[in-house]
Design an enzyme around this catalytic site. Structure first.
Site, PDB file in Angstrom:
ATOM      1  N   THR A 186       0.858  -1.190   0.000  1.00 50.68           N
ATOM      2  CA  THR A 186       0.000   0.000   0.000  1.00 50.68           C
ATOM      3  C   THR A 186       0.889   1.233   0.000  1.00 50.68           C
ATOM      4  O   THR A 186       2.031   1.174   0.441  1.00 50.68           O
ATOM      5  CB  THR A 186      -0.886   0.052   1.251  1.00 50.68           C
ATOM      6  OG1 THR A 186      -0.013   0.062   2.383  1.00 50.68           O
ATOM      7  CG2 THR A 186      -1.801  -1.134   1.342  1.00 50.68           C
ATOM      8  N   GLU A 331      -5.907  -3.508  -0.881  1.00 53.99           N
ATOM      9  CA  GLU A 331      -6.302  -4.623   0.002  1.00 53.99           C
ATOM     10  C   GLU A 331      -7.465  -5.427  -0.562  1.00 53.99           C
ATOM     11  O   GLU A 331      -7.870  -6.440   0.004  1.00 53.99           O
ATOM     12  CB  GLU A 331      -6.708  -4.071   1.384  1.00 53.99           C
ATOM     13  CG  GLU A 331      -5.536  -3.606   2.247  1.00 53.99           C
ATOM     14  CD  GLU A 331      -5.187  -2.144   2.030  1.00 53.99           C
ATOM     15  OE1 GLU A 331      -5.510  -1.600   0.960  1.00 53.99           O
ATOM     16  OE2 GLU A 331      -4.576  -1.544   2.950  1.00 53.99           O
ATOM     17  N   LYS A 439     -14.411  18.681   9.669  1.00 51.69           N
ATOM     18  CA  LYS A 439     -15.423  18.830  10.707  1.00 51.69           C
ATOM     19  C   LYS A 439     -15.574  20.315  11.014  1.00 51.69           C
ATOM     20  O   LYS A 439     -14.657  20.948  11.504  1.00 51.69           O
ATOM     21  CB  LYS A 439     -14.984  18.058  11.948  1.00 51.69           C
ATOM     22  CG  LYS A 439     -16.106  17.772  12.880  1.00 51.69           C
ATOM     23  CD  LYS A 439     -16.083  16.325  13.352  1.00 51.69           C
ATOM     24  CE  LYS A 439     -17.386  15.994  14.039  1.00 51.69           C
ATOM     25  NZ  LYS A 439     -17.220  15.359  15.325  1.00 51.69           N
ATOM     26  N   TRP A 444     -20.104  17.526   9.359  1.00 47.33           N
ATOM     27  CA  TRP A 444     -19.044  17.054   8.483  1.00 47.33           C
ATOM     28  C   TRP A 444     -19.228  17.620   7.080  1.00 47.33           C
ATOM     29  O   TRP A 444     -20.345  17.668   6.566  1.00 47.33           O
ATOM     30  CB  TRP A 444     -19.053  15.517   8.419  1.00 47.33           C
ATOM     31  CG  TRP A 444     -18.615  14.882   9.699  1.00 47.33           C
ATOM     32  CD1 TRP A 444     -18.776  15.405  10.954  1.00 47.33           C
ATOM     33  CD2 TRP A 444     -17.954  13.631   9.861  1.00 47.33           C
ATOM     34  NE1 TRP A 444     -18.249  14.545  11.885  1.00 47.33           N
ATOM     35  CE2 TRP A 444     -17.746  13.453  11.249  1.00 47.33           C
ATOM     36  CE3 TRP A 444     -17.521  12.652   8.987  1.00 47.33           C
ATOM     37  CZ2 TRP A 444     -17.122  12.321  11.766  1.00 47.33           C
ATOM     38  CZ3 TRP A 444     -16.900  11.521   9.504  1.00 47.33           C
ATOM     39  CH2 TRP A 444     -16.691  11.369  10.879  1.00 47.33           C
TER      40      TRP A 444
END
Ligand code: AMP
Length: 542
Positions: A186, A331, A439, A444
């Protein structure tokens, strides 16, 4: 009572065997590092991948030993895909865009035995080879005549000399389909990169699911251009899905600029192309500037980062090219969702269809998903509730290679780190990476939504939204903008452009014009770098 069917193992060698036997003449076309166009086919790739297997045997490479590559998309890389995994070794695709220190760390962690590299990456290999302590053999992916005599890399051999003398006869070994076939690390934006180890079974199943009509719809009638690199999550499995179906493959090599990609699409009659939004942005700019059209391109899958609606619209409305928005992760091999319409959507207006198409899509068979709140309670599929996205399935990771931190799974589910909604029809939409959500005053704000609006402005080439600390609101969004060449827009113009397109409090507080937005090794915007660059930035009126 067991079923009475044959239990052949799902091995990667079976894909190239099939392609050779049933689609031997289907073409593999590659733009090479040298700039020329090379033509091959599945028959030749199969024969040469068996030579690779024999060459690895000659070096006494053991079962599951790692063979690393630092290579563009091309026929030799494809031969390694099949020759390395087919003979029971593990192909480890290294990302050449990483910092050399990271490449060293990854190669040592993976315990690579062999490194095969394109000549464009010679300087990287010269810089790192002495620190890659487990690599015993270096192979330059070139003709013998192109091999530098004074590279300083011990025992460097050209690929053509390495496999040239080998036999093209080889019996692929039979083994448990759960054995490792390939690995990819990754990008590791935080901490060290982590190794994801695919199996033959996961790879074949993923390629199968990826080829289905509601996924990438791969067939023997296709001419496919994977711009998405083979060094990152196996080019979304396209090399395997193509072998499984006999599709023609067209590889761009190192030339990813709009002009080169356009020329390849036209000359090889490409009807399907795959890549990240930044690449398609360059292609769009090229055709828009030159007033060009596509004569064969029918569809393109765009993923890896959120695809701005303006890009989907431009491709479909102006150029008649269908955009499939896809989502996945290293993944997950990587495909998780693809956004294809359902029967009930077919009669919707273009605007209504676009509202569906901008979502990341619905699950392929094999991937289950759910969204949960902070306490792990599952949230409803109403298109409104957003929470952490978790996935599971036979091509989803169970553990990282040498994972010392324990399994990443939570009750058998893999937490993706993405925040998403899922609507009643099962279409998932990413709101943000959990660490990128802004935030503001307890609410949000989706940085993707803020970016998508900026991207719809004709003067904007790329836009990245980040949160900046605010004494009252905790965080407020700002938008960093890279303008298109020759285009102009002021801060005030752009802020006015947001009016009416989103709630007032979601409009960014400021626009910062930048020469370039930092991109990571896989073409994704690197917001951590952008935050670093803007660390001294202060919001107006604070
Ligand atoms: P990687 O493992 O490097 O391929 O990165 C996977 C991550 O890329 C995902 O967890 C998402 O955050 C992001 N990503 C991939 N595809 C999309 C997409 N279509 N829209 C938004 N984010 C995406």
């Amino acid at each position: 009572m067991l079923g009475l069917m044959q239990s052949e193992q799902l091995l990667i060698s079976s894909l190239i065997d099939f392609a050779e036997r049933h689609h031997g003449e289907a073409e593999i076309v590659s733009r090479r590092v040298e700039g020329d166009i090379h033509r091959s086919n599945y028959k030749q790739v199969a024969a040469r991948s068996r030579k690779v297997a024999n060459a690895l045997d000659r070096w006494n490479l053991g079962f599951c030993d790692r063979v690393a590559t630092l290579a563009w998309n091309g026929y030799r890389h494809l031969e390694l895909y099949f020759g390395v995994s087919g003979s029971g070794r593990v192909i480890h695709t290294l990302n050449p865009r990483l910092h050399p220190d990271q490449i060293v760390w990854i190669a040592n962690h993976a315990e690579d035995h062999v490194l095969c590299f394109d000549m464009s990456f010679l300087p990287i290999v010269q810089a790192v080879h002495s620190r890659c302590t487990t690599i015993k053999h270096f192979v330059a992916l070139c003709d013998e005549s192109k091999l530098p005599r004074d590279s300083g890399i011990p025992g460097l051999i050209s690929y053509e000399a390495w496999i040239g003398a080998e036999s093209s006869t080889y019996e692929w070994p039979d083994f448990d389909e759960n054995c490792a076939s390939s690995m990819c690390y990754t990008s590791g934006t935080t901490g060290n990169p982590k190794g994801v180890l695919y199996s033959h079974r996961s790879t074949v199943l993923h390629a199968w699911a990826g080829a289905m009509p509601d996924a990438l719809n791969v067939s023997a009638r296709d001419s496919i251009l994977p711009v998405v690199p083979m060094f990152h999550v196996n080019a979304w499995g396209l090399p395997y899905s193509a072998a499984m179906t006999g599709a023609k493959l067209v590889f761009p090599g190192p030339a990813m600029d709009g002009k080169s990609i356009y020329e390849l699409i036209e000359s090889e009659r490409v009807n399907f192309a795959a890549g990240v939004p930044t690449v398609w942005q360059m292609l769009l700019s090229h055709i828009q500037t030159g007033n060009l059209r596509f004569s064969t391109l029918e569809r393109t899958v765009i993923g890896g980062s959120a695809c701005p609606p303006a890009m989907i619209e431009a491709f479909s409305e102006v150029y008649g090219v269908e955009v499939l928005h896809g989502w996945g992760m290293t993944e997950m091999s990587p495909l998780g969702t693809v956004c294809t319409l359902r029967n009930k959507h077919l009669n919707l207006s273009a605007d209504e269809k676009l509202k569906v198409r901008v979502k990341q899509g619905r699950s392929l068979y094999g991937v289950d998903m759910k969204i949960v709140d902070g306490e792990g309670n599952e949230l409803p599929w109403d298109g409104k509730a957003y929470g952490d996205l978790l996935v599971k399935g036979p091509w989803v990771i169970s553990d990282y290679f040498k994972g010392d931190a324990g399994s990443p799974l939570v009750d058998g589910w893999f937490p993706t780190g993405d925040v998403a909604t899922i609507d009643a029809d099962g279409y998932m939409q990413i709101t943000d990476r959990s660490k990128d959500v802004i935030k503001s005053g307890g609410e949000w704000i989706s940085s993707i939504d803020v970016e998508n609006i900026a991207m719809a402005h004709p003067a904007v080439a790329m836009a990245a939204c980040i949160g900046i600390k605010h004494p009252k609101w905790d965080e407020r969004p700002i938008i960093a903008v890279m303008k298109k060449q020759g285009a102009d827009v002021t801060r005030e113009d752009l802020l006015a452009f947001y009016e009416g397109k989103t709630a007032k409090w979601q409009i960014p507080d400021d626009v910062v014009f930048v020469d370039a937005i930092p991109l990571g090794g896989t073409g994704k915007m690197q917001k951590s770098k952008l935050r670093d660059l803007l660390r001294d930035y202060r919001l107006p009126n604070t």
